[in-house]
Enzyme design. Structure first.
Site, PDB file in Angstrom:
ATOM      1  N   THR A  93       0.678  -0.957   0.026  1.00 21.31           N
ATOM      2  CA  THR A  93      -0.154  -0.524   0.154  1.00 21.31           C
ATOM      3  C   THR A  93       1.295   1.351   0.490  1.00 21.31           C
ATOM      4  O   THR A  93       1.602   1.640   1.322  1.00 21.31           O
ATOM      5  CB  THR A  93      -0.776  -0.801   1.324  1.00 21.31           C
ATOM      6  OG1 THR A  93      -1.692  -1.391   1.630  1.00 21.31           O
ATOM      7  CG2 THR A  93      -2.144   0.780   0.911  1.00 21.31           C
ATOM      8  N   LYS A 169      -7.901   0.870  -2.895  1.00 21.52           N
ATOM      9  CA  LYS A 169      -7.019   0.286  -1.152  1.00 21.52           C
ATOM     10  C   LYS A 169      -6.538   1.153  -0.260  1.00 21.52           C
ATOM     11  O   LYS A 169      -7.298   1.387   1.118  1.00 21.52           O
ATOM     12  CB  LYS A 169      -5.250  -0.741  -1.473  1.00 21.52           C
ATOM     13  CG  LYS A 169      -4.599  -1.442  -0.239  1.00 21.52           C
ATOM     14  CD  LYS A 169      -5.291  -1.957   0.270  1.00 21.52           C
ATOM     15  CE  LYS A 169      -4.389  -1.779   1.254  1.00 21.52           C
ATOM     16  NZ  LYS A 169      -5.867  -3.262   2.261  1.00 21.52           N
ATOM     17  N   LYS A 238       0.513   4.908   8.437  1.00 23.84           N
ATOM     18  CA  LYS A 238       0.616   5.522   6.361  1.00 23.84           C
ATOM     19  C   LYS A 238      -0.660   5.367   6.037  1.00 23.84           C
ATOM     20  O   LYS A 238      -0.653   6.580   5.544  1.00 23.84           O
ATOM     21  CB  LYS A 238       2.348   4.272   6.604  1.00 23.84           C
ATOM     22  CG  LYS A 238       2.381   4.346   5.669  1.00 23.84           C
ATOM     23  CD  LYS A 238       2.625   2.840   4.691  1.00 23.84           C
ATOM     24  CE  LYS A 238       1.882   1.220   4.998  1.00 23.84           C
ATOM     25  NZ  LYS A 238       1.238   0.768   3.646  1.00 23.84           N
TER      26      LYS A 238
HETATM   27  P1  NAP Z   1       5.897  -5.566   7.544  1.00 26.58           P
HETATM   28  O1  NAP Z   1       5.659  -6.872   8.222  1.00 26.58           O
HETATM   29  O2  NAP Z   1       7.151  -4.419   8.083  1.00 26.58           O
HETATM   30  O3  NAP Z   1       6.946  -6.183   5.881  1.00 26.58           O
HETATM   31  C1  NAP Z   1       7.744  -4.970   5.892  1.00 26.58           C
HETATM   32  C2  NAP Z   1       8.733  -5.260   4.867  1.00 26.58           C
HETATM   33  O4  NAP Z   1       9.764  -4.288   3.761  1.00 26.58           O
HETATM   34  C3  NAP Z   1       9.649  -6.238   5.232  1.00 26.58           C
HETATM   35  O5  NAP Z   1      10.060  -7.272   4.576  1.00 26.58           O
HETATM   36  C4  NAP Z   1      10.589  -5.592   5.597  1.00 26.58           C
HETATM   37  O6  NAP Z   1      11.875  -5.543   5.768  1.00 26.58           O
HETATM   38  C5  NAP Z   1      10.893  -4.383   4.667  1.00 26.58           C
HETATM   39  N1  NAP Z   1      11.897  -3.533   4.468  1.00 26.58           N
HETATM   40  C6  NAP Z   1      10.861  -1.948   5.184  1.00 26.58           C
HETATM   41  N2  NAP Z   1      11.028  -1.327   5.208  1.00 26.58           N
HETATM   42  C7  NAP Z   1      12.845  -1.346   4.360  1.00 26.58           C
HETATM   43  C8  NAP Z   1      13.396  -0.839   3.171  1.00 26.58           C
HETATM   44  N3  NAP Z   1      14.104   0.390   4.164  1.00 26.58           N
HETATM   45  N4  NAP Z   1      15.000  -1.341   2.990  1.00 26.58           N
HETATM   46  C9  NAP Z   1      14.255  -2.827   2.071  1.00 26.58           C
HETATM   47  N5  NAP Z   1      13.440  -3.304   2.847  1.00 26.58           N
HETATM   48  C10 NAP Z   1      12.549  -2.729   3.880  1.00 26.58           C
HETATM   49  O7  NAP Z   1       4.739  -4.761   6.630  1.00 26.58           O
HETATM   50  P2  NAP Z   1       3.871  -6.439   5.813  1.00 26.58           P
HETATM   51  O8  NAP Z   1       2.593  -6.296   7.144  1.00 26.58           O
HETATM   52  O9  NAP Z   1       4.549  -7.410   5.251  1.00 26.58           O
HETATM   53  O10 NAP Z   1       2.923  -5.436   4.591  1.00 26.58           O
HETATM   54  C11 NAP Z   1       3.797  -5.103   3.784  1.00 26.58           C
HETATM   55  C12 NAP Z   1       3.346  -3.972   2.917  1.00 26.58           C
HETATM   56  O11 NAP Z   1       1.303  -4.730   2.751  1.00 26.58           O
HETATM   57  C13 NAP Z   1       2.737  -2.371   3.820  1.00 26.58           C
HETATM   58  O12 NAP Z   1       2.831  -1.323   2.780  1.00 26.58           O
HETATM   59  C14 NAP Z   1       1.382  -3.223   4.027  1.00 26.58           C
HETATM   60  O13 NAP Z   1       0.677  -1.779   4.545  1.00 26.58           O
HETATM   61  C15 NAP Z   1       0.370  -3.618   3.124  1.00 26.58           C
HETATM   62  N6  NAP Z   1      -0.949  -4.296   3.755  1.00 26.58           N
HETATM   63  C16 NAP Z   1      -0.414  -5.295   5.214  1.00 26.58           C
HETATM   64  C17 NAP Z   1      -1.126  -5.851   5.330  1.00 26.58           C
HETATM   65  C18 NAP Z   1      -1.263  -6.843   6.567  1.00 26.58           C
HETATM   66  O14 NAP Z   1      -2.352  -7.112   7.477  1.00 26.58           O
HETATM   67  N7  NAP Z   1       0.035  -6.465   7.299  1.00 26.58           N
HETATM   68  C19 NAP Z   1      -2.372  -6.330   4.867  1.00 26.58           C
HETATM   69  C20 NAP Z   1      -2.762  -5.532   3.601  1.00 26.58           C
HETATM   70  C21 NAP Z   1      -1.360  -5.468   3.058  1.00 26.58           C
HETATM   71  P3  NAP Z   1      12.743  -6.047   6.714  1.00 26.58           P
HETATM   72  O15 NAP Z   1      12.327  -7.569   7.024  1.00 26.58           O
HETATM   73  O16 NAP Z   1      14.465  -6.528   6.857  1.00 26.58           O
HETATM   74  O17 NAP Z   1      12.641  -5.610   7.734  1.00 26.58           O
END
Ligand code: NAP
Length: 296
Positions: A93, A169, A238
């Site tokens: 997102t 989204k 965010k």
């Molecule tokens: P998350 O668990 O925080 O994972 C974030 C990912 O991004 C990890 O692989 C992290 O790497 C990487 N990352 C963050 N900052 C970085 C940087 N500066 N350089 C390189 N890699 C970086 O988040 P998530 O829950 O999987 O969500 C991912 C996306 O999907 C977001 O945009 C969120 O809004 C969206 N989303 C989430 C959900 C939910 O329920 N969680 C549902 C729908 C959509 P590391 O492992 O090294 O930290």
């Protein structure tokens, strides 16, 4: 199909695993090494760099936010590595502004940028039951369909401009934030008059609000279950910010988003950034001093 997958966070891990389970040949990259090892154990190949993950021509990414997408995709050489007509589908997102910029920067290099954000939390990602909202170049969407089928229960196409999927989204998450904040405030009200959050939310979510968003988040609030977070306050803040920015850009007032933003900011200030955003219920309860009243 050979596909690169970048970003193995809470969502990306399950999505990449489902691509492998569906028989795709998956090359993964993640900033921190632990999730890469878990995916290797399931048959993925590990790329040394994000660019390497993109070299076969189709790459999916599931990074945290705009800053991560800039750092990994734009500064990490992914666009240089994709061959002509290569496809990058972004499931994260991100802002409407960045979606527009990515669309232009891919097109300049004869690449296709697909916005494919998802609805569904990490358990749905692990189960391959996401709802994929997508937009972009039609033939690329068709090519990606088997990949979307592997990660999702249904694909919702919104035409050829990636911005449309991004804004849908963002608007959807703004509705979730509003639902959580309204349940948080309403259950603080009932508690103050002697009706527990669980009794009240059970009535509401079995009758007028018998929908997945209310039922799922209502249960978390009723049980005060905010850890581990499916979707943390940090990411909710965010997304509400992205709604406000998109509203500013198109001159669309979103007064509810302002309220949700302040509540999420209060949660962040209190050190709750990694708790589930359903924990907005504790903010509403604190504003009403409910715990002190209970202790009297
Ligand atoms: P998350 O668990 O925080 O994972 C974030 C990912 O991004 C990890 O692989 C992290 O790497 C990487 N990352 C963050 N900052 C970085 C940087 N500066 N350089 C390189 N890699 C970086 O988040 P998530 O829950 O999987 O969500 C991912 C996306 O999907 C977001 O945009 C969120 O809004 C969206 N989303 C989430 C959900 C939910 O329920 N969680 C549902 C729908 C959509 P590391 O492992 O090294 O930290």
């Amino acid at each position: 199909m050979h596909v690169g997958f970048i970003g193995l966070g809470s969502m990306g891990q399950g999505m990449a695993a489902n691509l492998l389970a569906a028989g795709h040949d998956v090359t993964v990259w993640n900033r921190s090494p632990e999730p890469v090892k878990a995916l290797q154990a399931q048959g993925a190949r590990a790329a040394e760099t994000p660019a390497e993950a993109a070299s076969e021509g189709v790459v999916l990414s599931m990074l945290a936010d705009d800053a991560a997408v800039r750092a990994v995709i734009l500064d990490g050489g992914v666009l240089d590595a994709l061959p002509k007509n290569g496809i990058h589908a972004n499931h994260a997102t991100i802002s409407v502004r960045l979606a527009r910029e990515l669309t232009e920067r891919h097109a300049k290099r004869k690449l296709h940028y697909i916005a494919a954000p998802v609805f569904g939390r990490p358990d749905m990602a692990a189960a391959g039951k996401l709802n994929v909202v997508c937009a972009g170049h039609a033939a690329s969407l068709e090519r990606l369909q088997p990949l979307f089928d592997a990660v999702g229960q249904r694909t919702w196409p919104l035409g050829d401009d990636p911005v449309r999927a991004s804004v849908a989204k963002i608007a959807g998450n703004f509705m979730l934030a509003s639902a959580i904040e309204s349940m948080a405030e309403a259950s603080a009200l009932t508690r103050a008059h002697g009706v527990s959050a669980s009794d009240f939310l059970e009535i509401m979510t079995q009758t007028l609000f018998a929908a997945p968003a209310y039922q799922g988040y209502g249960k978390l609030i009723a049980e005060s279950r905010y850890e581990p977070a499916g979707f943390p306050v940090r990411l909710g803040f965010k997304d509400v910010g992205l709604a406000l920015q998109a509203g500013d850009d198109a001159r669309v007032p979103l007064p509810f988003a302002g309220v949700a933003r302040e509540a999420l900011l209060e949660a962040l200030a209190g050190g709750d950034g990694e708790r589930d955003w359903a924990s907005l219920a504790t903010i509403a309860a604190r504003r009403a001093h409910l715990d002190e009243r209970d202790a009297d």
